[in-house]
Write an enzyme that holds these catalytic residues in place. Structure first.
Site, PDB file in Angstrom:
ATOM      1  CG  MET A 349      -1.864   1.214   1.258  1.00  0.00           C
ATOM      2  SD  MET A 349      -2.841   1.366  -0.249  1.00  0.00           S
ATOM      3  CE  MET A 349      -3.094   3.135  -0.298  1.00  0.00           C
ATOM      4  CD  GLU A 384       2.569  -0.787  -3.561  1.00  0.00           C
ATOM      5  OE1 GLU A 384       1.892   0.261  -3.515  1.00  0.00           O
ATOM      6  OE2 GLU A 384       2.067  -1.878  -3.895  1.00  0.00           O
ATOM      7  CG  HIS A 387       0.723   3.549  -6.515  1.00  0.00           C
ATOM      8  ND1 HIS A 387      -0.286   3.912  -7.373  1.00  0.00           N
ATOM      9  CD2 HIS A 387       0.593   2.213  -6.319  1.00  0.00           C
ATOM     10  CE1 HIS A 387      -1.004   2.834  -7.679  1.00  0.00           C
ATOM     11  NE2 HIS A 387      -0.495   1.788  -7.067  1.00  0.00           N
TER      12      HIS A 387
END
Length: 904
Positions: A349, A384, A387
């Site tokens: 995440m 990640e 992102h």
């Protein structure tokens, strides 16, 4: 004798003939396949009347108030160690957390009501004030709407003024989640006690998982992605623990008393609420080398001390540098923390400044982790970190365009790993596996557009449904196609401008098209980008183009597995084609039109190949003569066909046969060249597509002859690795390591005697030693599985014992998969029962464990009956472990992992 039985026997005979003489066998099989497949056609999908219970009139927050900054205080009251238990079964752990928040906001339209989000929180003590005048405003009513809106409604004595600035203070209390969403707790063992007097105990930590709509479970907030704000956070926590959050830790901590201290963090840049994050734990850091950003990778103290975070720490700085160079925009903070958690709803995440991972996806233990695990770690970190630009810096306006986050992150991963680990040579493998996963999901009538209208994505459940294969894989695939249409330098220039102009803001795909259009106009200006790309993002599916190389005609049709479905959809299709050795310019096939192209005409002996290097998001069919020429070329000299296309030809042919657009004869003929193939991509395509035959015929007479054919095809490849496998060693280069695993898996699965003997021998030696693992980490997944499959109770229980004793997550994952390989139904039943005990199998691993069993022909009925019997427990584990997962998005060829590449 039933009709089905006679057909199966005839088809089995055909496979025997195929093994001895491929051409004669394939000719015999075609009618039998059609008959057999007809008996296996699924029943039509049921149709449902339109729902009559609509959404509430409003499910989105009004835009009259715009948050600018939050000051958040959070106090989770948990213990990281249970030092004095009240009793063994009920320790004095607490799930309570309390806090308060002050949100500063601007009024863009006068209103006497404040709406924000709150879910499962007890909210009290509202205070509203004007920050312009310091005047307080009386609250007359506060109500939390316990419906799918999760609105917290605050009524005021009089209206806020347009252009005014205000603050809202709220106190709240809640409970730590028992799942993996919102603010949740996790436990782990910090080492296995060596003896009864060992003082090691279970450890506990607190973490957050807020994407997409769970920030409202932690503190009241404007929980929509386009309400970006700064966050200034203070965490109160036990003195023996350490708190991490999005921002930079201000100088030190404040000691409150003997038990508690507080840690405050500097304000973050503007960001969406779903990126808010913090953890409280006893974890320790491994630093990375970087010239500007302080990077630390946190893990369990023993894992850190053993160096398990070193590879992740080493590669993170290099990937960060790559993205900064490529985008021309520096990472927006001076610190970047990563943390390896025992439990996380997805594999990674991308929270701004505090990226979270499942520890099995981030930690690498030399001698235990597979060398191929480095590929997975690098890929996940790259995803990640991508992102941090796509999603964190520039965010979609609403969840209907989540592909702008996830599609771009998947796309950029292909290139980042290739740049920092060129020896892996995985860019082409990743791109093609991504394409095939998107194709599989998007060939169903139940698919959805890549970009939906905002009105179709309103409730939390509708938002969650957007995290799927279409978002991750199709999103990346259309970006590969777009970059090929405008040329890579033009695409990169447009993306750099897009990120620079829209940093800290929210966009939609129309804005992206504008930037691509501007850069393309500066280069060639030959096309309408929005018109072209909307045909790929705003409607479901993809086309198959059919080329007649005799006439030069080409036309398109919506490709669907259901050959009886009627569709009028069409696309703007860019075709890269080559004739034998000549590569043509980009050729366009427009919606609703067929085309006559000289480039598609082949003279005698020539062949045409379309979608060169597989940059287009479509399948290709040809007239039989051209297919025959391609088959001949593959058998004669396959290297005249580009590597990715050797895999794509197989995948296209099998799927065209599945949709009844070509005879299965063609697909089987295409596999004949694979006997002499040594590259991973064609073998991966062959194995995947012949797996469809296995699933159809694993209980019929066909299965034995089919195994014989595959056994003969793979024998040469397997024997080429005999010098390695017999000595439990592996090749030095990454690609050969991948193909070695494929060769062993296919050979043992199809009963090649020397392969089974090798697996049993290596496993038996391990059982005798029962200490040092002599099997190379790369090979453990396939060796464990096939030894257990061809063994009995003793082999299965040995694997179960290894699983219970292992502290390495990657090793435990291999063993979980191996336990499902047994053919003993009673052992599979025992294994399924173990999934009901979270002390044996973690809740987030329940879904993949059951999925493993379901792939075993001996376990299919067991798994289905088990799910129905234990649905109340299983569905919860499925929700925790089966969300659109970045592990599945990034790991196309990892042996022993659940889910296809990009599968959500």
């Amino acid at each position: 004798m039933s009709k089905n039985s006679s057909v199966s026997k005839a088809f089995a005979a055909a496979f025997v003939v195929l093994t001895a003489s491929a051409i004669a066998g394939i000719v015999t099989m075609v009618i039998l396949y059609k008959t057999q497949i007809a008996t296996m056609d699924p029943t039509p999908r049921p149709t449902f009347p339109p729902t009559t219970t609509g959404l509430p009139p409003v499910t989105r927050l009004p835009k009259n108030l715009v948050p600018e900054r939050y000051k958040v205080l959070l106090w989770p009251r948990f213990y990281s160690q249970i030092l004095e238990e009240v009793n063994v079964t009920s320790p004095n752990q607490t799930v309570l957390f309390t806090g308060n928040t002050t949100v500063y906001f601007h009024c863009v339209q006068g209103t006497s009501s404040i709406y924000l989000h709150s879910q499962n929180l007890d909210v009290y003590g509202p205070v509203v004030a004007s920050t312009d005048t310091d005047e307080g405003i009386r609250v007359t009513r506060m109500e939390n709407h316990h419906d799918q809106t999760n609105f917290l409604e605050i009524e005021l004595d009089y209206a806020l003024k347009t252009g005014g600035n205000y603050s809202l203070f709220l106190s709240f209390r809640g409970e730590v989640s028992g799942g993996l969403e919102g603010l949740y707790g996790s436990s782990y063992e910090e080492g296995i006690p060596a003896h009864e007097d060992d003082t090691d105990t279970d450890r506990f930590l607190i973490a957050t998982s807020l994407e997409p709509t769970f920030a409202r479970r932690v503190f009241p907030c404007f929980d929509e992605p386009d309400f970006k704000a700064e966050f200034e956070v203070t965490i109160i926590h036990r003195r023996i623990t350490m708190a991490l959050a999005n921002g930079i830790n201000t100088d030190g901590t404040n000691i409150i008393d003997d038990d508690w201290k507080s840690t405050s963090f500097q304000p973050t840049p503007l960001m969406s609420t779903y990126l808010f994050a913090f953890t409280v734990s006893e974890f320790t850091p491994t630093p990375s080398s970087h010239h500007r950003v302080e990077i630390n990778t946190y893990a369990r103290p023993k894992a850190t001390a053993a160096g398990h975070a070193k590879y992740a720490a080493d590669i993170t700085g290099r990937i960060l540098d790559y993205f900064e160079r490529r985008f021309g925009i520096i990472y927006p903070q001076r610190k970047l923390d990563q943390i390896a958690l025992p439990d996380l709803i997805s594999d990674g995440m991308e929270n701004l400044g505090l990226i979270m991972y499942q520890e099995g996806e981030l930690l690498y233990e030399e001698g235990v982790s597979s060398r191929l695990d480095k590929e997975n770690i690098a890929s996940l970190i790259a995803h990640e970190l991508a992102h941090q630009w796509f999603g964190n810096l520039v965010t979609m306006k609403w969840w209907n365009d989540i592909w702008l986050n996830e599609g771009f992150a998947s796309y950029m991963t292909f290139y980042a790993v290739d740049a920092v680990e060129p020896d892996f040579k995985l860019k082409d493998v990743h791109i093609l596996n991504n394409l095939h996963s998107a194709f599989e999901a998007d060939a169903l009538a139940s698919s959805r557009p890549l970009s939906r209208s905002q009105g179709e994505v309103q409730t939390p459940s509708q938002i969650m449904q957007m995290f799927d294969t279409i978002t991750y894989c199709k999103g990346a695939a259309v970006l590969v196609m777009l970059a090929d249409i405008v040329d890579q330098p033009v695409f990169d220039k447009a993306i750099g401008r897009y990120l620079s102009d829209w940093k800290y803001k929210n966009t939609d795909q129309n804005i992206l098209w504008e930037y691509i259009q501007k850069a393309d106009d500066e280069s060639t200006g030959e096309r309408n980008i929005a018109e072209v790309m909307n045909s790929w993002t705003k409607q479901i599916g993809y086309p198959v183009i059919t080329i007649n190389t005799t006439s030069g005609e080409a036309f398109q049709k919506h490709f669907l597995f259901n050959d009886s479905a009627v569709s009028s959809l069409s696309w703007h299709i860019p075709i890269r084609a080559m004739k034998y050795t000549t590569l043509f310019r980009l050729i366009w096939l427009k919606p609703g039109e067929s085309a006559m192209k000289d480039e598609f005409v082949a003279t005698k002996g020539e062949w045409i190949l379309a979608n060169v290097n597989c940059t287009g998001y479509y399948r290709v069919n040809y007239n039989p003569e051209n297919w025959d020429r391609l088959v001949t070329q593959l058998q004669k000299d396959p290297r005249r066909i580009p590597l990715k296309n050797r895999g794509q030809l197989i995948d296209d042919a099998f799927n065209l046969a599945r949709a009844k657009l070509v005879d299965v004869t063609l697909a089987l003929n295409l596999t004949r060249f694979i006997r002499n193939e040594t590259e991973l991509i064609p073998w991966a395509a062959t194995i995947s597509n012949l797996g469809y035959f296995v699933r159809m015929f694993d209980r019929s007479e066909v299965y034995g002859p089919m195994q014989m054919y595959l056994r003969n095809q793979v024998e040469g490849l397997y024997n080429s690795f005999r010098n390695y496998t017999d000595n439990s060693t592996v090749p030095t280069d990454h690609a050969s390591q991948q193909i070695q695993i494929k060769a062993i898996d296919v050979a043992c699965s199809n009963e090649l005697p020397e392969c089974i003997e090798m697996a049993q021998h290596m496993y038996a030696d391990l059982m005798k030693i029962n200490s040092t693992n002599i099997i190379h980490p790369n090979l453990r997944s396939v060796i464990y599985c096939h030894a257990v499959a061809h063994g009995g109770k003793e082999e299965w229980e040995f694997a179960w014992g290894l699983y219970l004793r292992s502290s390495d997550v990657s090793e435990r994952d291999r063993l979980r998969q191996a336990l499902s390989c047994t053919k003993k139904i009673w052992l599979l039943s025992r294994y399924l029962d173990y999934t009901l005990d979270p002390e044996l199998i973690r809740l987030m691993e329940v879904a993949s464990s059951i999925s493993y069993v379901s792939r075993n022909v001996a376990g299919q009925a067991l798994a289905w009956n088990f799910i129905r019997a234990h649905w109340n427990y299983v569905r919860y584990g499925w929700r925790q472990g089966d969300r659109g997962s970045d592990r599945q998005v990034l790991h196309p060829v990892r042996t022993g992992r659940a889910g296809a590449f990009c599968d959500g």
